[in-house]
Design a protein around this motif. Structure first.
Motif, PDB file in Angstrom:
ATOM      1  N   ALA A  10     -38.472  39.142  91.372  1.00  0.00           N
ATOM      2  CA  ALA A  10     -37.315  38.257  91.497  1.00  0.00           C
ATOM      3  C   ALA A  10     -37.492  37.280  92.660  1.00  0.00           C
ATOM      4  O   ALA A  10     -37.161  36.097  92.545  1.00  0.00           O
ATOM      5  CB  ALA A  10     -36.048  39.091  91.685  1.00  0.00           C
ATOM      6  N   GLN A  11     -38.012  37.752  93.794  1.00  0.00           N
ATOM      7  CA  GLN A  11     -38.217  36.862  94.933  1.00  0.00           C
ATOM      8  C   GLN A  11     -39.245  35.780  94.612  1.00  0.00           C
ATOM      9  O   GLN A  11     -39.058  34.601  94.947  1.00  0.00           O
ATOM     10  CB  GLN A  11     -38.645  37.662  96.162  1.00  0.00           C
ATOM     11  N   GLY A 260     -24.218  22.744  82.705  1.00  0.00           N
ATOM     12  CA  GLY A 260     -25.560  22.252  82.419  1.00  0.00           C
ATOM     13  C   GLY A 260     -26.658  22.963  83.176  1.00  0.00           C
ATOM     14  O   GLY A 260     -27.809  22.500  83.175  1.00  0.00           O
ATOM     15  N   ALA A 261     -26.337  24.084  83.811  1.00  0.00           N
ATOM     16  CA  ALA A 261     -27.359  24.851  84.524  1.00  0.00           C
ATOM     17  C   ALA A 261     -28.023  25.838  83.567  1.00  0.00           C
ATOM     18  O   ALA A 261     -27.408  26.322  82.612  1.00  0.00           O
ATOM     19  CB  ALA A 261     -26.753  25.590  85.702  1.00  0.00           C
ATOM     20  N   GLU A 262     -29.270  26.123  83.848  1.00  0.00           N
ATOM     21  CA  GLU A 262     -30.032  27.062  83.025  1.00  0.00           C
ATOM     22  C   GLU A 262     -30.294  28.338  83.813  1.00  0.00           C
ATOM     23  O   GLU A 262     -30.817  28.289  84.926  1.00  0.00           O
ATOM     24  CB  GLU A 262     -31.353  26.429  82.593  1.00  0.00           C
ATOM     25  N   ILE A 263     -29.930  29.479  83.230  1.00  0.00           N
ATOM     26  CA  ILE A 263     -30.156  30.763  83.889  1.00  0.00           C
ATOM     27  C   ILE A 263     -31.649  31.070  83.882  1.00  0.00           C
ATOM     28  O   ILE A 263     -32.288  31.051  82.832  1.00  0.00           O
ATOM     29  CB  ILE A 263     -29.387  31.898  83.191  1.00  0.00           C
ATOM     30  N   ASP A 264     -32.195  31.348  85.061  1.00  0.00           N
ATOM     31  CA  ASP A 264     -33.611  31.726  85.134  1.00  0.00           C
ATOM     32  C   ASP A 264     -33.767  33.236  85.019  1.00  0.00           C
ATOM     33  O   ASP A 264     -34.621  33.724  84.284  1.00  0.00           O
ATOM     34  CB  ASP A 264     -34.227  31.226  86.445  1.00  0.00           C
ATOM     35  N   ARG A 280     -30.757  27.172  87.681  1.00  0.00           N
ATOM     36  CA  ARG A 280     -31.158  25.873  88.213  1.00  0.00           C
ATOM     37  C   ARG A 280     -30.555  24.762  87.364  1.00  0.00           C
ATOM     38  O   ARG A 280     -30.444  24.884  86.142  1.00  0.00           O
ATOM     39  CB  ARG A 280     -32.673  25.737  88.249  1.00  0.00           C
ATOM     40  N   ARG A 281     -30.153  23.701  88.041  1.00  0.00           N
ATOM     41  CA  ARG A 281     -29.680  22.482  87.374  1.00  0.00           C
ATOM     42  C   ARG A 281     -30.381  21.307  88.049  1.00  0.00           C
ATOM     43  O   ARG A 281     -30.090  20.978  89.191  1.00  0.00           O
ATOM     44  CB  ARG A 281     -28.165  22.345  87.494  1.00  0.00           C
ATOM     45  N   ASP A 282     -31.314  20.717  87.323  1.00  0.00           N
ATOM     46  CA  ASP A 282     -32.164  19.680  87.898  1.00  0.00           C
ATOM     47  C   ASP A 282     -32.854  20.248  89.145  1.00  0.00           C
ATOM     48  O   ASP A 282     -33.534  21.248  89.058  1.00  0.00           O
ATOM     49  CB  ASP A 282     -31.349  18.428  88.212  1.00  0.00           C
ATOM     50  N   ARG A 283     -32.629  19.632  90.308  1.00  0.00           N
ATOM     51  CA  ARG A 283     -33.290  20.099  91.535  1.00  0.00           C
ATOM     52  C   ARG A 283     -32.493  21.184  92.241  1.00  0.00           C
ATOM     53  O   ARG A 283     -32.956  21.769  93.226  1.00  0.00           O
ATOM     54  CB  ARG A 283     -33.483  18.928  92.503  1.00  0.00           C
ATOM     55  N   LEU A 287     -27.437  30.478  93.295  1.00  0.00           N
ATOM     56  CA  LEU A 287     -27.530  31.919  93.497  1.00  0.00           C
ATOM     57  C   LEU A 287     -26.159  32.518  93.237  1.00  0.00           C
ATOM     58  O   LEU A 287     -25.198  32.229  93.956  1.00  0.00           O
ATOM     59  CB  LEU A 287     -27.945  32.240  94.931  1.00  0.00           C
ATOM     60  N   GLY A 288     -26.068  33.349  92.206  1.00  0.00           N
ATOM     61  CA  GLY A 288     -24.831  34.058  91.935  1.00  0.00           C
ATOM     62  C   GLY A 288     -24.914  35.459  92.510  1.00  0.00           C
ATOM     63  O   GLY A 288     -25.602  36.324  91.958  1.00  0.00           O
ATOM     64  N   LEU A 289     -24.236  35.685  93.627  1.00  0.00           N
ATOM     65  CA  LEU A 289     -24.299  36.974  94.302  1.00  0.00           C
ATOM     66  C   LEU A 289     -23.128  37.856  93.884  1.00  0.00           C
ATOM     67  O   LEU A 289     -22.065  37.361  93.496  1.00  0.00           O
ATOM     68  CB  LEU A 289     -24.282  36.788  95.823  1.00  0.00           C
ATOM     69  N   PRO A 290     -23.289  39.167  93.981  1.00  0.00           N
ATOM     70  CA  PRO A 290     -22.188  40.071  93.622  1.00  0.00           C
ATOM     71  C   PRO A 290     -20.988  39.872  94.551  1.00  0.00           C
ATOM     72  O   PRO A 290     -21.113  39.379  95.674  1.00  0.00           O
ATOM     73  CB  PRO A 290     -22.797  41.463  93.801  1.00  0.00           C
TER      74      PRO A 290
END
Length: 393
Positions: A10-11, A260-264, A280-283, A287-290
């Motif tokens: 993940a890192q 319009g963001a894509e989940i990595d 990520r969305r473009d540049r 980070l979705g944290l708990p």
């Protein structure tokens, strides 16, 4: 269901999502906490000439000697010292021509302009700092990616430079998410909790020069989340807290998709912090944290800080891991990497008894995280275990 990513996977994936930010040139004195974007090459030698490392006398040949002048900092002796002659010299002063050793004043006896030895004759080269012994002109002193601290500032200036090339500060937006959050901790209803994660994460990032702002608390609706993402549209990094799990009201993933963001990737094999989300969305990286504060802190430490260092140009962005002796027995672990809140005292680290992911009191008391590998057996007290420092003092 997709297998959980390991911490290392993940890192690596997170850091590959973004490139270091564009470079900028700063005065050396304004570069504290930044990372070098290009190597520092010495424009001069240090020291620039042979210097005395002690107070005493620069002597020519065997004694006794006649004192013919003085060499001090900023005012070197301009002549040449011959056999039987000496020059009074201060620490850091230029060694006069004709001298190859320093007689320290504790080993000398002076009467007027006459000087004699009271101890053993110093060896050739003794108490002399040779020109360029620290560094020489043209030598590479620090590589790109080096953190600029107080000592590095001194070295850059000593190298003959007054400006330095670094990276722009990352722009970071922290978004607290959740209907249960109250913006004002002094006016918190029984069904609410004070919003604290955004402020905690901003404070966690404070040692890395960033431009930060906080948004929220944001209600659990797609429209409210969409507006928050739009407001953060000029950020290099968006950090959300809460709403990234699998509940009916965890809407970060669909809100990001609408924006319009894509989940990595989503979900990592760590405890606490499993429902980590990266998009990520473009540049921009999100980070979705708990939402649980300990989970938010741990994932912020393991993912947000390395990404901010990477954006800032750090050569080694991942946190430093140390080894300490366990202060008590540690139980076996399950299928996820575990991070235990703990206290380091001397060379011993002891986990706190309370390890619930919502327990802020234990987190505030901790100054370290003990890393426990997945599917590992019991560890006896006194065994060395890997540790991350999360607070000094």
């Amino acid at each position: 269901m997709t297998p959980l990513l390991s911490l290392e996977e993940a890192q690596i994936r997170l850091l590959r999502l973004a490139e270091p930010l564009a470079t900028e040139i700063l005065p050396v004195g304004a570069s504290l906490g930044r990372y070098l974007a290009s190597p520092v090459v010495a424009r001069r030698s240090q020291p620039p000439a042979d210097l005395s490392s002690m107070d005493g006398y620069a002597i020519g040949g065997p004694g006794p000697w006649r004192i013919i002048g003085e060499s001090r900092g900023g005012a070197p002796f301009s002549g040449t010292v011959r056999n039987g002659e000496a020059v009074r010299i201060s620490t850091g002063a230029v060694l006069p021509a004709g001298c190859d050793r320093i007689l320290i004043q504790e080993h000398a006896e002076r009467g007027g302009d006459e000087l004699s030895l009271t101890s053993q004759m110093p060896a050739a080269g003794q108490h002399i700092r040779r020109a360029g012994f620290d560094f020489a002109s043209g030598e590479t002193l620090m590589g790109a990616g080096t953190l600029i601290g107080p000592a590095q500032i001194a070295l850059i200036l000593a190298s003959g430079a007054r400006i330095v090339t670094t990276r722009h500060k990352p722009r970071v937006t922290f978004i607290d998410c959740g209907d249960e959050l109250a913006a004002d901790p002094e006016n918190c209803l029984p069904h609410q909790i004070p919003a604290s994660n955004g402020a905690m994460l901003a404070a966690l990032a404070a040692n890395i020069p960033c431009e930060t702002r906080q948004i929220g608390p944001v209600p659990d609706t797609l429209s409210a989340l969409g507006e928050a993402f739009e407001a953060a549209g000029d950020s290099d990094l968006i950090v959300t807290s809460g709403g990234a799990s699998v509940g009916d009201h965890d809407l970060i993933r669909p809100a990001l998709a609408e924006w319009g963001a894509e989940i990595d990737f989503w979900r990592v094999a760590i405890k606490p912090g499993k429902p980590l989300l990266v998009a990520r969305r473009d540049r921009q990286v999100i980070l979705g944290l708990p939402g649980n504060p300990v989970s938010s802190f741990v994932t912020g430490y393991l993912f947000m800080l390395p990404l901010l260092r990477h954006l800032s140009g750090a050569k080694e962005p991942l946190p430093l891991r140390l080894m300490c002796r366990a202060g008590r027995d540690l139980p076996a672990t399950g299928p996820r990497r575990e991070f235990l809140r703990a206290i380091i005292e001397g060379s011993t680290v002891t986990p706190l008894l309370e390890q619930d992911s919502s327990a802020l009191l234990a987190l505030a008391r901790a100054n370290a995280l003990i890393e426990r590998p997945e599917n590992s057996g019991e560890v006896k007290a006194g065994t060395d275990v890997p540790v991350y420092l999360i607070r000094n003092g």
